[in-house]
Write a protein that holds these residues in place. Structure first.
Motif, PDB file in Angstrom:
ATOM      1  N   ALA A   1      36.082  36.229  38.943  1.00 53.62           N
ATOM      2  CA  ALA A   1      36.170  37.451  39.745  1.00 53.62           C
ATOM      3  C   ALA A   1      34.831  37.710  40.439  1.00 53.62           C
ATOM      4  O   ALA A   1      34.775  38.141  41.595  1.00 53.62           O
ATOM      5  CB  ALA A   1      36.558  38.640  38.870  1.00 53.62           C
ATOM      6  N   GLY A   2      33.748  37.422  39.742  1.00 50.78           N
ATOM      7  CA  GLY A   2      32.436  37.607  40.354  1.00 50.78           C
ATOM      8  C   GLY A   2      32.173  36.582  41.443  1.00 50.78           C
ATOM      9  O   GLY A   2      31.561  36.870  42.466  1.00 50.78           O
ATOM     10  N   LEU A   3      32.679  35.391  41.226  1.00 53.96           N
ATOM     11  CA  LEU A   3      32.375  34.286  42.140  1.00 53.96           C
ATOM     12  C   LEU A   3      33.155  34.389  43.447  1.00 53.96           C
ATOM     13  O   LEU A   3      32.577  34.285  44.533  1.00 53.96           O
ATOM     14  CB  LEU A   3      32.682  32.955  41.445  1.00 53.96           C
ATOM     15  CG  LEU A   3      32.350  31.687  42.215  1.00 53.96           C
ATOM     16  CD1 LEU A   3      30.847  31.614  42.507  1.00 53.96           C
ATOM     17  CD2 LEU A   3      32.792  30.449  41.442  1.00 53.96           C
ATOM     18  N   ASP A   4      34.476  34.610  43.366  1.00 50.28           N
ATOM     19  CA  ASP A   4      35.295  34.567  44.575  1.00 50.28           C
ATOM     20  C   ASP A   4      36.698  35.106  44.282  1.00 50.28           C
ATOM     21  O   ASP A   4      37.326  34.683  43.304  1.00 50.28           O
ATOM     22  CB  ASP A   4      35.399  33.115  45.051  1.00 50.28           C
ATOM     23  CG  ASP A   4      36.216  32.977  46.319  1.00 50.28           C
ATOM     24  OD1 ASP A   4      35.710  33.377  47.385  1.00 50.28           O
ATOM     25  OD2 ASP A   4      37.367  32.498  46.235  1.00 50.28           O
ATOM     26  N   SER A   5      37.193  35.995  45.156  1.00 48.77           N
ATOM     27  CA  SER A   5      38.481  36.640  44.839  1.00 48.77           C
ATOM     28  C   SER A   5      39.645  35.645  44.900  1.00 48.77           C
ATOM     29  O   SER A   5      40.586  35.735  44.116  1.00 48.77           O
ATOM     30  CB  SER A   5      38.729  37.817  45.776  1.00 48.77           C
ATOM     31  OG  SER A   5      38.743  37.353  47.112  1.00 48.77           O
ATOM     32  N   GLU A   6      39.575  34.659  45.808  1.00 49.80           N
ATOM     33  CA  GLU A   6      40.678  33.700  45.890  1.00 49.80           C
ATOM     34  C   GLU A   6      40.734  32.802  44.645  1.00 49.80           C
ATOM     35  O   GLU A   6      41.807  32.575  44.076  1.00 49.80           O
ATOM     36  CB  GLU A   6      40.542  32.841  47.155  1.00 49.80           C
ATOM     37  CG  GLU A   6      41.778  31.982  47.408  1.00 49.80           C
ATOM     38  CD  GLU A   6      41.669  31.110  48.663  1.00 49.80           C
ATOM     39  OE1 GLU A   6      40.582  31.059  49.268  1.00 49.80           O
ATOM     40  OE2 GLU A   6      42.680  30.466  49.016  1.00 49.80           O
ATOM     41  N   LEU A   7      39.577  32.303  44.225  1.00 46.62           N
ATOM     42  CA  LEU A   7      39.546  31.475  43.017  1.00 46.62           C
ATOM     43  C   LEU A   7      40.010  32.297  41.818  1.00 46.62           C
ATOM     44  O   LEU A   7      40.732  31.810  40.942  1.00 46.62           O
ATOM     45  CB  LEU A   7      38.135  30.921  42.773  1.00 46.62           C
ATOM     46  CG  LEU A   7      37.577  29.974  43.833  1.00 46.62           C
ATOM     47  CD1 LEU A   7      36.175  29.500  43.448  1.00 46.62           C
ATOM     48  CD2 LEU A   7      38.496  28.769  44.045  1.00 46.62           C
ATOM     49  N   ASP A   8      39.611  33.563  41.806  1.00 51.08           N
ATOM     50  CA  ASP A   8      40.023  34.465  40.730  1.00 51.08           C
ATOM     51  C   ASP A   8      41.545  34.578  40.671  1.00 51.08           C
ATOM     52  O   ASP A   8      42.151  34.406  39.605  1.00 51.08           O
ATOM     53  CB  ASP A   8      39.386  35.838  40.981  1.00 51.08           C
ATOM     54  CG  ASP A   8      39.802  36.854  39.932  1.00 51.08           C
ATOM     55  OD1 ASP A   8      39.944  36.460  38.759  1.00 51.08           O
ATOM     56  OD2 ASP A   8      39.976  38.033  40.285  1.00 51.08           O
ATOM     57  N   SER A   9      42.181  34.806  41.831  1.00 49.33           N
ATOM     58  CA  SER A   9      43.641  34.969  41.757  1.00 49.33           C
ATOM     59  C   SER A   9      44.340  33.642  41.463  1.00 49.33           C
ATOM     60  O   SER A   9      45.384  33.614  40.810  1.00 49.33           O
ATOM     61  CB  SER A   9      44.220  35.667  42.998  1.00 49.33           C
ATOM     62  OG  SER A   9      43.660  35.136  44.148  1.00 49.33           O
ATOM     63  N   MET A  10      43.752  32.529  41.918  1.00 51.23           N
ATOM     64  CA  MET A  10      44.335  31.225  41.558  1.00 51.23           C
ATOM     65  C   MET A  10      44.258  30.999  40.051  1.00 51.23           C
ATOM     66  O   MET A  10      45.207  30.529  39.429  1.00 51.23           O
ATOM     67  CB  MET A  10      43.601  30.089  42.294  1.00 51.23           C
ATOM     68  CG  MET A  10      43.942  30.024  43.774  1.00 51.23           C
ATOM     69  SD  MET A  10      42.772  28.990  44.683  1.00 51.23           S
ATOM     70  CE  MET A  10      43.438  27.380  44.363  1.00 51.23           C
ATOM     71  N   PHE A  11      43.137  31.354  39.473  1.00 59.75           N
ATOM     72  CA  PHE A  11      42.989  31.146  38.029  1.00 59.75           C
ATOM     73  C   PHE A  11      43.983  32.024  37.261  1.00 59.75           C
ATOM     74  O   PHE A  11      44.543  31.601  36.243  1.00 59.75           O
ATOM     75  CB  PHE A  11      41.549  31.428  37.583  1.00 59.75           C
ATOM     76  CG  PHE A  11      41.307  31.113  36.133  1.00 59.75           C
ATOM     77  CD1 PHE A  11      41.241  29.806  35.689  1.00 59.75           C
ATOM     78  CD2 PHE A  11      41.180  32.133  35.188  1.00 59.75           C
ATOM     79  CE1 PHE A  11      41.048  29.498  34.345  1.00 59.75           C
ATOM     80  CE2 PHE A  11      40.991  31.845  33.844  1.00 59.75           C
ATOM     81  CZ  PHE A  11      40.924  30.525  33.418  1.00 59.75           C
ATOM     82  N   LYS A  12      44.223  33.245  37.796  1.00 63.36           N
ATOM     83  CA  LYS A  12      45.152  34.159  37.118  1.00 63.36           C
ATOM     84  C   LYS A  12      46.567  33.593  37.041  1.00 63.36           C
ATOM     85  O   LYS A  12      47.306  33.875  36.092  1.00 63.36           O
ATOM     86  CB  LYS A  12      45.177  35.513  37.818  1.00 63.36           C
ATOM     87  CG  LYS A  12      44.018  36.397  37.407  1.00 63.36           C
ATOM     88  CD  LYS A  12      44.181  37.802  37.945  1.00 63.36           C
ATOM     89  CE  LYS A  12      42.959  38.637  37.560  1.00 63.36           C
ATOM     90  NZ  LYS A  12      42.487  39.460  38.682  1.00 63.36           N
ATOM     91  N   THR A  13      46.967  32.789  38.038  1.00 67.46           N
ATOM     92  CA  THR A  13      48.336  32.252  38.007  1.00 67.46           C
ATOM     93  C   THR A  13      48.549  31.291  36.830  1.00 67.46           C
ATOM     94  O   THR A  13      49.685  30.958  36.506  1.00 67.46           O
ATOM     95  CB  THR A  13      48.694  31.480  39.303  1.00 67.46           C
ATOM     96  OG1 THR A  13      47.845  30.328  39.393  1.00 67.46           O
ATOM     97  CG2 THR A  13      48.521  32.337  40.547  1.00 67.46           C
ATOM     98  N   LEU A  14      47.468  30.835  36.216  1.00 66.32           N
ATOM     99  CA  LEU A  14      47.618  29.890  35.095  1.00 66.32           C
ATOM    100  C   LEU A  14      48.009  30.586  33.797  1.00 66.32           C
ATOM    101  O   LEU A  14      48.344  29.928  32.820  1.00 66.32           O
ATOM    102  CB  LEU A  14      46.324  29.097  34.888  1.00 66.32           C
ATOM    103  CG  LEU A  14      45.829  28.269  36.068  1.00 66.32           C
ATOM    104  CD1 LEU A  14      44.545  27.551  35.716  1.00 66.32           C
ATOM    105  CD2 LEU A  14      46.876  27.262  36.519  1.00 66.32           C
ATOM    106  N   GLY A  15      47.950  31.912  33.763  1.00 68.04           N
ATOM    107  CA  GLY A  15      48.357  32.637  32.549  1.00 68.04           C
ATOM    108  C   GLY A  15      47.166  33.156  31.771  1.00 68.04           C
ATOM    109  O   GLY A  15      46.011  32.970  32.173  1.00 68.04           O
ATOM    110  N   ASP A  16      47.471  33.799  30.643  1.00 66.21           N
ATOM    111  CA  ASP A  16      46.391  34.452  29.886  1.00 66.21           C
ATOM    112  C   ASP A  16      45.947  33.667  28.659  1.00 66.21           C
ATOM    113  O   ASP A  16      45.132  34.127  27.874  1.00 66.21           O
ATOM    114  CB  ASP A  16      46.807  35.874  29.491  1.00 66.21           C
ATOM    115  CG  ASP A  16      48.003  35.870  28.539  1.00 66.21           C
ATOM    116  OD1 ASP A  16      48.452  34.760  28.145  1.00 66.21           O
ATOM    117  OD2 ASP A  16      48.486  36.954  28.195  1.00 66.21           O
ATOM    118  N   GLY A  17      46.509  32.469  28.482  1.00 65.17           N
ATOM    119  CA  GLY A  17      46.062  31.633  27.366  1.00 65.17           C
ATOM    120  C   GLY A  17      46.689  32.005  26.035  1.00 65.17           C
ATOM    121  O   GLY A  17      46.327  31.466  25.001  1.00 65.17           O
ATOM    122  N   SER A  18      47.661  32.926  26.062  1.00 67.69           N
ATOM    123  CA  SER A  18      48.236  33.370  24.785  1.00 67.69           C
ATOM    124  C   SER A  18      49.352  32.446  24.307  1.00 67.69           C
ATOM    125  O   SER A  18      49.630  32.372  23.123  1.00 67.69           O
ATOM    126  CB  SER A  18      48.765  34.791  24.903  1.00 67.69           C
ATOM    127  OG  SER A  18      49.802  34.832  25.869  1.00 67.69           O
TER     128      SER A  18
END
Ligand SMILES: [Zn+2]
Length: 582
Positions: free
Chosen positions: A303-320
């Motif tokens: 989220a600090g680095l880049d909003s697009e990378l942040d939202s791409m990473f979010k699509t991978l799930g929460d690791g639960s």
């Protein structure tokens, strides 16, 4: 190219079964292609079939590593490797031959430019193939397996228990020097027991590889290896330039850091068992606890680095969620019983989603693995719309830029109350460790690479000559440690580098990629983070569709491993390290 989608492969194809894929391979082999447009379609159809095939293998592999105790899952993967792959391979080679002919016939102008990388890679496969090399390759695989068997069963009796070598490795971080030395010697003695058997395996491998190269019309194995690894953008001479640059700029820094280490540890001479312990005697860093915490803090960093990378990473799930890929989870992070070791990112080529596997135990190296594999996942996601499978993956020399860059570019966001390191001292220590390790790997890469160039340029050398060569490389590139009284071990310490056996010449890729990652990081320092991230994303979206110099150029970097490039990076590393307190 006009054609981007294919209806050739049924959406519900089960590509784990050879009977299902064989007719599709044969249809492509038989199809008459009479125009450039028909060639475009043929390539997209082939790509779609191979995506389905690749995803089938990926799913079996992922399940196998997530459930090592499930016999059914293990058997399914073995069946694919032993039964499907050997039958599909010749069909794929038949398609390669047809493809080379078709591209040469119909690929002109803009179209040839588009197919440039694809064509030169495929043509190399066709040109290198020799019937008489098939049994030699089988022999080499068996030797490689033999090496794995010899080393895989190595156990050491230590402090009352029988332990594996990876388990023994943990003792090298112990703050008790006598314990480190005892553990180091126990492992070295164990390796020495099989050293001659390993020399035998290696001698045979060198002879066979030399023969393979001669059969294919090469003077020695070096030229053959370069072509078979599709290294068209740099030469053995460029590798020498890299070795010289490391010697000139990185080795002095390595030796200085080792001298600092010696002083901090308060020892008279640094010994091989003094290299992995924290030099100030501190406990290991603990940046997170558990997979979901790892994901939360990684999100904070992106989220600090880049909003697009942040939202791409979010699509991978929460690791639960975990336990393999079939439930739709894309992350399997926590270490647990019944899970294979290590970490990887695997792209599901047909559905276009990446899967990340690792064994997180709460250590800094897990954070490093997480952002590294996330970088690979971004790469996969940025080129998921590319119709040609071959271009959705890039050569390692650039693929590892995508991942290693994330280790460095995410660093400024590891801190803060929500981050990995709320404590400023921990943050500084972690960043130092990251920066140091990224540059200090280079001399070891140069050592292994230079060793292989010498070996295959002189295939008739004796074992003593090999040992002497290794020693001279250690003097040139090695750590600032004393091997006094340990020569017996040091002369054969190359045997611990498994790549020499199973994957010859495969190693310098990481050096080239590390220069690229450091280059992007330096861009972020000198021109701003946004500039570096923009260049990063733009290059990743090219996948492997362009030659390496163009990929580097798109990232604003020179594809160059010489003294100027390396020297500049080392200067920056020095000045950044100077800002970080111990
Ligand atoms: Zn990687």
């Amino acid at each position: 190219m006009p054609v981007t989608t294919s209806e050739f492969v049924p959406a519900d194809l089960d590509a784990t079964c050879f009977e299902n894929i064989e007719p599709l391979f044969l249809a492509l082999l038989d199809r008459s292609v009479e125009s450039a447009e028909a060639l475009d379609l043929w390539l997209v159809d082939r790509s779609e079939l191979e995506s389905a095939y690749s995803e089938a293998q990926a799913r079996l592999y992922i399940n196998m590593t997530c459930k090592t105790e499930d016999e059914q899952v293990q058997g399914a993967y073995t069946r694919f490797i032993e039964d499907v792959q050997p039958r599909a391979k010749p069909l794929g080679f038949g398609l390669d031959k047809k493809q080379v002919e078709l591209v040469e016939k119909f690929g002109d102008g803009e179209r040839m430019e588009r197919y440039l990388v694809l064509h030169r890679d495929t043509r190399a496969e066709v040109e290198l193939y020799r019937d008489e090399n098939v049994p030699l390759e089988t022999e080499l695989s068996k030797l490689s397996q033999k090496f794995d068997q010899i080393t895989g069963v190595m156990m050491v009796e230590f402090e009352g228990e029988s332990r594996t070598l990876p388990q023994m490795g943990l003792y090298q971080e112990s703050t008790d020097r006598a314990q480190r030395e005892a553990a180091w010697r126990a492992v070295a003695d164990r390796r020495l027991e099989d050293a001659d058997a390993i020399e035998d395996v290696f001698d045979e491998m060198i002879t066979l590889r030399d023969q393979v190269a001669h059969n294919a019309g090469f003077e020695n194995y070096i030229g053959y290896a370069f072509e078979s690894m599709h290294r068209f953008d740099y030469t053995p001479a460029d590798c020498s330039v890299f070795h010289d640059a490391c010697e000139k700029h990185v080795v002095p820094m390595l030796r200085e850091l080792d001298e600092q280490r010696r002083e901090s540890l308060g020892v008279q001479t640094l010994r091989p068992w003094d290299l992995l312990v924290d030099r100030l005697g501190r406990n290991p860093l603990r940046p997170f606890s558990g997979g979901t915490d790892l994901v939360t803090k990684t999100r904070h960093a992106f989220a600090g680095l880049d909003s697009e990378l942040d939202s791409m990473f979010k699509t991978l799930g929460d690791g639960s969620t975990s336990q393999g890929v079939d439930g739709g989870a894309m992350l399997d992070l926590d270490t647990r019983k019944g899970k294979a070791p290590g970490g990887y990112q695997y792209m599901l080529d047909r559905t276009g989603t990446p899967f990340i596997f690792m064994n997180a135990a709460g250590l800094h190296r897990d954070l490093e693995t997480m952002v590294h594999e996330a970088g690979h996942a971004f790469h996969s996601m940025f080129c998921e719309d590319e119709p040609l499978l071959h271009y959705r993956h890039s050569p390692i020399e650039f693929a590892e830029v995508a991942s290693m860059s994330m280790e460095l570019l995410s660093m400024p966001y590891w801190g803060g109350a929500q981050g990995f390191y709320a404590d400023e001292n921990d943050l500084s220590r972690a960043c130092r460790q990251q920066i140091e390790s990224s540059i200090l790997l280079l001399p070891w890469i140069a050592t292994i690479d230079a060793f292989q160039h010498w070996i295959y340029a002189n295939p008739d050398h004796t074992r003593d000559e090999r040992a002497a060569q290794w020693q001279s490389l250690d003097e040139r590139f090695g750590r600032g440690v004393s091997w006094d009284g340990l020569e017996n071990y040091s002369l054969r310490s190359w045997q611990r580098q498994g790549h020499l056996f199973g994957a010859p010449f495969y190693y310098i890729e990481y050096g080239i990629a590390q220069l690229g990652a450091l280059g992007l990081w330096v861009r972020s320092l000198e021109e701003g983070q946004d500039v570096a991230v923009k260049a990063y994303k733009k290059t990743l979206s090219l996948g492997g569709s362009r030659p390496l110099p163009e990929l580097f150029e798109t990232a604003g970097l020179k594809f160059d491993f010489g003294a100027d490039t390396v020297g500049h990076l080392v200067d920056r590393v020095r000045s950044e390290l100077a800002k970080l307190p111990e």
